[in-house]
Design a protein around this motif. Structure first.
Motif, PDB file in Angstrom:
ATOM      1  N   SER A  21     -82.156 -80.679 141.973  1.00 37.10           N
ATOM      2  CA  SER A  21     -82.696 -82.472 141.549  1.00 37.10           C
ATOM      3  C   SER A  21     -81.564 -82.571 142.333  1.00 37.10           C
ATOM      4  O   SER A  21     -81.183 -84.207 141.704  1.00 37.10           O
ATOM      5  CB  SER A  21     -82.144 -81.850 139.791  1.00 37.10           C
ATOM      6  OG  SER A  21     -83.060 -81.016 139.549  1.00 37.10           O
TER       7      SER A  21
ATOM      8  N   THR B 231     -81.260 -86.397 142.951  1.00 34.29           N
ATOM      9  CA  THR B 231     -80.650 -87.477 142.807  1.00 34.29           C
ATOM     10  C   THR B 231     -80.050 -88.507 143.676  1.00 34.29           C
ATOM     11  O   THR B 231     -79.431 -89.423 143.365  1.00 34.29           O
ATOM     12  CB  THR B 231     -79.746 -87.196 141.587  1.00 34.29           C
ATOM     13  OG1 THR B 231     -80.259 -86.917 140.571  1.00 34.29           O
ATOM     14  CG2 THR B 231     -78.787 -87.999 140.705  1.00 34.29           C
TER      15      THR B 231
ATOM     16  N   ARG C 183     -85.089 -89.787 140.763  1.00 33.91           N
ATOM     17  CA  ARG C 183     -83.933 -89.405 139.247  1.00 33.91           C
ATOM     18  C   ARG C 183     -84.544 -89.389 138.367  1.00 33.91           C
ATOM     19  O   ARG C 183     -84.040 -88.551 137.482  1.00 33.91           O
ATOM     20  CB  ARG C 183     -83.716 -90.604 139.605  1.00 33.91           C
ATOM     21  CG  ARG C 183     -81.786 -90.205 138.338  1.00 33.91           C
ATOM     22  CD  ARG C 183     -80.836 -91.577 138.465  1.00 33.91           C
ATOM     23  NE  ARG C 183     -81.968 -92.777 138.083  1.00 33.91           N
ATOM     24  CZ  ARG C 183     -82.193 -92.452 136.733  1.00 33.91           C
ATOM     25  NH1 ARG C 183     -81.761 -92.067 135.852  1.00 33.91           N
ATOM     26  NH2 ARG C 183     -83.028 -93.928 136.500  1.00 33.91           N
ATOM     27  N   ARG C 184     -85.830 -90.156 138.485  1.00 37.32           N
ATOM     28  CA  ARG C 184     -86.358 -89.635 136.689  1.00 37.32           C
ATOM     29  C   ARG C 184     -86.767 -87.802 137.413  1.00 37.32           C
ATOM     30  O   ARG C 184     -87.037 -87.402 135.491  1.00 37.32           O
ATOM     31  CB  ARG C 184     -87.159 -90.516 136.331  1.00 37.32           C
ATOM     32  CG  ARG C 184     -86.241 -91.931 135.965  1.00 37.32           C
ATOM     33  CD  ARG C 184     -87.075 -92.559 134.956  1.00 37.32           C
ATOM     34  NE  ARG C 184     -88.262 -93.244 136.240  1.00 37.32           N
ATOM     35  CZ  ARG C 184     -88.254 -94.404 137.004  1.00 37.32           C
ATOM     36  NH1 ARG C 184     -86.795 -95.354 137.146  1.00 37.32           N
ATOM     37  NH2 ARG C 184     -89.392 -94.573 137.883  1.00 37.32           N
TER      38      ARG C 184
ATOM     39  N   VAL D 211     -84.464 -84.890 136.504  1.00 37.65           N
ATOM     40  CA  VAL D 211     -84.160 -85.496 134.810  1.00 37.65           C
ATOM     41  C   VAL D 211     -85.209 -84.430 134.048  1.00 37.65           C
ATOM     42  O   VAL D 211     -84.905 -83.908 133.475  1.00 37.65           O
ATOM     43  CB  VAL D 211     -83.870 -87.042 134.388  1.00 37.65           C
ATOM     44  CG1 VAL D 211     -83.508 -86.897 132.645  1.00 37.65           C
ATOM     45  CG2 VAL D 211     -82.560 -87.153 135.298  1.00 37.65           C
ATOM     46  N   ARG D 212     -86.725 -85.068 134.942  1.00 40.54           N
ATOM     47  CA  ARG D 212     -87.593 -84.325 133.787  1.00 40.54           C
ATOM     48  C   ARG D 212     -87.935 -82.987 134.328  1.00 40.54           C
ATOM     49  O   ARG D 212     -87.644 -82.206 133.287  1.00 40.54           O
ATOM     50  CB  ARG D 212     -88.755 -85.068 134.419  1.00 40.54           C
ATOM     51  CG  ARG D 212     -89.978 -84.644 133.408  1.00 40.54           C
ATOM     52  CD  ARG D 212     -91.404 -85.326 133.220  1.00 40.54           C
ATOM     53  NE  ARG D 212     -91.281 -86.546 132.801  1.00 40.54           N
ATOM     54  CZ  ARG D 212     -91.753 -87.187 132.013  1.00 40.54           C
ATOM     55  NH1 ARG D 212     -92.350 -86.592 131.025  1.00 40.54           N
ATOM     56  NH2 ARG D 212     -91.527 -88.357 131.020  1.00 40.54           N
TER      57      ARG D 212
ATOM     58  N   GLY E 283     -84.749 -80.717 132.546  1.00 39.64           N
ATOM     59  CA  GLY E 283     -85.395 -81.376 130.702  1.00 39.64           C
ATOM     60  C   GLY E 283     -85.906 -80.143 130.495  1.00 39.64           C
ATOM     61  O   GLY E 283     -85.786 -78.975 129.238  1.00 39.64           O
TER      62      GLY E 283
ATOM     63  N   GLY F 167     -77.108 -93.055 133.124  1.00 39.86           N
ATOM     64  CA  GLY F 167     -78.129 -93.452 134.196  1.00 39.86           C
ATOM     65  C   GLY F 167     -78.155 -93.735 135.195  1.00 39.86           C
ATOM     66  O   GLY F 167     -76.960 -93.162 136.005  1.00 39.86           O
TER      67      GLY F 167
ATOM     68  N   THR G 136     -81.636 -93.744 132.138  1.00 38.00           N
ATOM     69  CA  THR G 136     -82.528 -92.783 132.147  1.00 38.00           C
ATOM     70  C   THR G 136     -83.880 -92.492 132.082  1.00 38.00           C
ATOM     71  O   THR G 136     -84.609 -91.869 132.712  1.00 38.00           O
ATOM     72  CB  THR G 136     -81.859 -91.684 130.971  1.00 38.00           C
ATOM     73  OG1 THR G 136     -80.657 -90.820 131.528  1.00 38.00           O
ATOM     74  CG2 THR G 136     -82.450 -90.112 131.300  1.00 38.00           C
TER      75      THR G 136
ATOM     76  N   LYS H 257     -76.995 -81.738 129.359  1.00 35.49           N
ATOM     77  CA  LYS H 257     -77.507 -83.156 128.420  1.00 35.49           C
ATOM     78  C   LYS H 257     -79.192 -82.033 128.662  1.00 35.49           C
ATOM     79  O   LYS H 257     -79.345 -81.607 126.761  1.00 35.49           O
ATOM     80  CB  LYS H 257     -78.136 -84.642 129.374  1.00 35.49           C
ATOM     81  CG  LYS H 257     -78.384 -85.013 128.030  1.00 35.49           C
ATOM     82  CD  LYS H 257     -78.187 -86.520 128.403  1.00 35.49           C
ATOM     83  CE  LYS H 257     -78.581 -88.163 127.379  1.00 35.49           C
ATOM     84  NZ  LYS H 257     -77.774 -88.456 127.639  1.00 35.49           N
ATOM     85  N   PRO H 258     -79.755 -81.508 129.160  1.00 34.75           N
ATOM     86  CA  PRO H 258     -80.981 -81.241 129.332  1.00 34.75           C
ATOM     87  C   PRO H 258     -81.102 -79.435 128.262  1.00 34.75           C
ATOM     88  O   PRO H 258     -81.096 -79.403 126.993  1.00 34.75           O
ATOM     89  CB  PRO H 258     -81.494 -80.948 130.361  1.00 34.75           C
ATOM     90  CG  PRO H 258     -81.126 -81.583 131.478  1.00 34.75           C
ATOM     91  CD  PRO H 258     -79.784 -81.880 130.742  1.00 34.75           C
TER      92      PRO H 258
END
Length: 534
Positions: free
Chosen positions: A96, A100, A108-109, A112-113, A116, A260, A332, A395-396
Motif C-alpha cells: 500500500s 501510494t 492510491r485508492r 486505501v480500499r 480498509g 487525500g 480519498t 483510519k481503516p
C-alpha cells in the motif's frame, strides 16, 4: 474419555489431538486420523459429526501430501519468508505504501480500499471466527524442519486470518484498479498456500479465510463504489460558460495537503499547466474556512483541492463572493468531484482553460451548506468514534472499531420529521436524487432537481441496527414499514430527545434542536468534467 468429550463439545469442528497430549507432543505426533476416532468412541456419529469427520480426513490427507511432496528450492525458501512477511499484514501495508508513493490516484485508492478491507476482515476473522470455531493447528511431524513457520500461532486454526487478509486486499485492490488483479491476486494466492505449506493451517482453514476476505471486500464495493463505476450522467444542468483561461489567470486555488492525495504532485502539475494561477497550500495550523474566504475575495475563479469537507468550505466561500468554483480532485473518494465528472487533475485544468461550467443546486441546513449529503443518527456517531481512534490506530482500523461500536451501542434519535414522531436509527438527506435505493447511495445523475433525497429508518426493536445492515445488503430493506424513502424540496427535523450530532458532507458538529433542510436552486456555478453532456 470424560475430558475428551468436554473438549469436543466446545468445538464445532473436530479437534486434531487427544486432550491428554502436551502441546509439544500434540504438535509433533503423527496419528491424526486415529485421534478423531478415539474421541468419537463407540457411539454412532450424527450427520454433522460425520461431515466434520470427512472434512477432517480430507484436511489431514491433503496436508500430509503437501508436507511430503518435494518442491523447487525457490518454493522451499520463498514461501516461509513470504508467510513471515504477511504477519500482521506487514506485506500488504508495504505494498500500500508503494502504491501510494507512485502518486497515481487510482493506485492510491486501491491501497486505501485494500487496507480498509483488511481492517474489517481481520476483525471478523480473529475476533469472531476464531472464537466461534475453535480448532487446533496441524501436527508438524511430517513437515521438513526448514518449512515450518517461524512463528506458529496459538490461536484457533479456523479460519486462516492471513488468507482472509490476503484475499480481502487482493479483491479490494482489483475492484478499484483492475490491472492489479493478476499481480496482487497471484501474491495473495501464494500467501494463502504458504499457510498450508508451512504447517500453520489445514486447507479448509485457508479456503474459509479466502472466502471470508473476498466476501467482505465485495460487500465493501457495494457500500463504496469504485471510482470507475460511476454511471454516465446526462449532463442536463444549465450551462454557464465562463471566460477561457489558458494560463490560469484569475484562478486562486487552495490545496489542502491533509486531505487525500493533495500535495506536491498536484501542486507541480497545476503550476506547470496554469503558470498564472495563484496556488496556496494550507497546513494543520491554517483555518481552511478563513483561507477560502480570503482567497475568494480576490479571485475570479476559486479553486479547491482536498476532500469533501474542503470542497464544502470552498463552495460556501465561492457563493458568498459570487465566483465560480473549480474542484480539483484530491480527496480519498472525491464524491462531489465524481458527480461533476472531475476524475483527475487534468480534467480540472481542461475545464478552466476552456471555461466549461454549469449551475447546480446546493443543500442548506439552517444556513449551512452541503453539496452531497446531510445526516443524523448513526452515521455522525460513526464519524465521531472513528475520529477519536484514528490518530492511534489509523483510519481503516479506527473505522472498523467505529462500525462495531455503532452497531452495538448507538441509541436511536428521538425526533419529529415533518411532524411525525420517530426514533431514528439513521436519517439521510441528499442534495438531489441519489441512486441506488437504500442506505448505500452512490451517485447522482443530475445536480439541479430542486429536491432533497430523504431516507430514514425507524427503530423497530432491540438489535435493529444489525437488522438494518442485513436488510440493506440483502435488499429486504424496501419491504420494511420502518424504512421511508421520498423526495421533497424541504424537510424539518425537531429533535425531542438528546440532540446527538449532525453531519454535513462528512463534517460533524453538535446538532441543533431543530434543523430545516432546504435546496438553494442553481446557487453555485461549478466547472465540470469533459464527459458530461449539455
Amino acid at each position: 474419555m470424560r475430558r475428551v468429550r468436554r473438549a469436543r463439545r466446545r468445538s464445532t469442528l473436530p479437534v486434531d489431538q487427544t486432550a491428554g497430549d502436551s502441546p509439544v507432543q500434540a504438535r509433533t505426533a503423527d496419528p491424526q486420523r486415529a485421534t478423531y476416532a478415539a474421541q468419537m468412541g463407540s457411539r454412532r456419529p450424527s450427520g454433522l459429526r460425520r461431515a466434520a469427520a470427512a472434512v477432517n480426513r480430507w484436511d489431514v490427507t491433503t496436508s500430509d501430501a503437501i508436507a511430503k511432496a518435494e518442491f523447487p528450492t525457490v518454493i522451499d525458501r520463498g514461501l516461509p519468508l513470504l508467510t513471515r512477511a504477511a504477519d500482521r499484514s506487514v506485506l500488504w501495508m508495504a505494498i500500500s505504501a508503494a502504491l501510494t508513493a507512485t502518486g497515481n490516484p487510482r493506485l492510491r485508492r486501491a491501497a486505501v480500499r485494500g487496507l480498509g478491507s483488511i481492517a474489517v476482515t481481520s476483525l471478523v476473522a480473529n475476533q469472531l471466527g476464531k472464537r466461534a470455531f475453535p480448532r487446533r493447528r496441524p501436527m508438524l511431524g511430517a513437515y521438513p524442519i526448514g518449512r515450518i513457520a517461524h512463528r506458529v500461532p496459538t490461536s484457533s486454526s479456523f479460519p486462516s486470518g492471513h488468507s482472509a487478509s490476503a484475499a480481502a486486499f487482493a479483491v479490494a485492490a482489483a475492484i478499484e484498479c483492475p490491472p492489479l488483479t493478476l499481480p496482487v491476486g497471484v501474491l495473495a494466492g501464494a500467501v494463502a498456500f504458504s499457510r498450508i505449506y508451512t504447517g500453520v493451517h489445514f486447507p479448509t482453514d485457508v479456503l474459509a479465510g479466502v472466502a471470508l476476505g473476498a466476501t467482505i471486500a465485495g460487500l465493501g464495493a457495494v457500500v463504496a463504489r469504485a471510482h470507475h463505476e460511476a454511471p454516465v450522467r446526462p449532463g442536463v444542468e444549465p450551462a454557464s460558460p465562463q471566460r477561457a483561461r489558458p494560463s490560469g489567470h484569475g484562478l486562486v486555488a487552495v490545496l489542502n495537503c491533509d486531505a487525500g492525495s493533495a500535495g506536491n504532485p498536484i501542486l507541480d502539475e497545476l503550476r506547470d499547466a496554469l503558470p498564472d494561477a495563484e496556488l496556496l497550500v494550507v497546513t494543520d495550523d491554517d483555518d481552511v474556512i478563513e483561507v477560502m474566504s480570503k482567497a475568494a475575495e480576490r479571485a475570479e475563479v476559486l479553486g479547491a483541492a482536498g476532500g469533501d469537507g474542503t470542497i464544502n468550505a470552498a463552495a460556501t466561500a465561492a457563493m458568498a463572493a459570487d465566483v465560480p468554483l473549480l474542484v480539483i480532485p484530491a480527496g480519498t473518494f472525491d464524491h462531489f468531484a465524481r458527480d461533476i465528472e472531475m476524475t483527475d487533475v487534468a480534467d480540472a485544468i481542461d475545464a478552466v482553460r476552456t471555461g466549461r461550467a454549469v449551475r447546480i443546486d446546493v443543500g442548506d441546513a439552517n444556513g449551512a451548506t452541503f453539496l452531497n449529503t446531510a445526516s443524523l443518527g448513526s452515521y455522525p456517531e460513526f464519524v465521531k468514534v472513528r475520529e477519536r481512534w484514528e490518530g492511534r490506530l489509523g483510519k481503516p482500523i479506527a473505522a472498523s472499531v467505529a462500525i462495531v461500536s455503532v452497531l452495538r451501542s448507538c441509541p436511536p434519535l428521538a425526533a419529529e420529521v415533518d411532524g411525525v414522531q420517530r426514533r431514528l436509527l439513521l436519517l439521510f438527506i441528499g442534495n438531489g436524487e441519489y441512486g441506488p435505493r437504500g442506505f448505500v447511495p452512490r451517485w447522482r445523475r443530475r445536480l439541479d432537481t430542486g429536491d432533497l433525497d430523504v431516507r430514514l429508518a425507524d427503530e423497530a426493536r432491540h438489535g435493529s441496527m444489525w437488522r438494518l445492515v442485513a436488510a440493506t445488503l440483502t435488499g429486504d430493506l424496501y419491504q420494511s414499514n420502518r424504512y421511508v424513502e421520498l423526495t421533497r424540496p424541504s424537510v424539518t427535523v425537531k429533535i425531542t430527545g438528546d440532540t446527538g450530532y449532525l453531519a454535513l458532507d462528512g463534517e460533524v458538529a453538535d446538532a441543533p434542536s431543530e434543523v430545516v433542510f432546504t435546496v438553494r436552486s442553481q446557487a453555485l456555478t461549478v466547472y465540470r468534467g469533459p464527459s458530461s453532456g449539455g
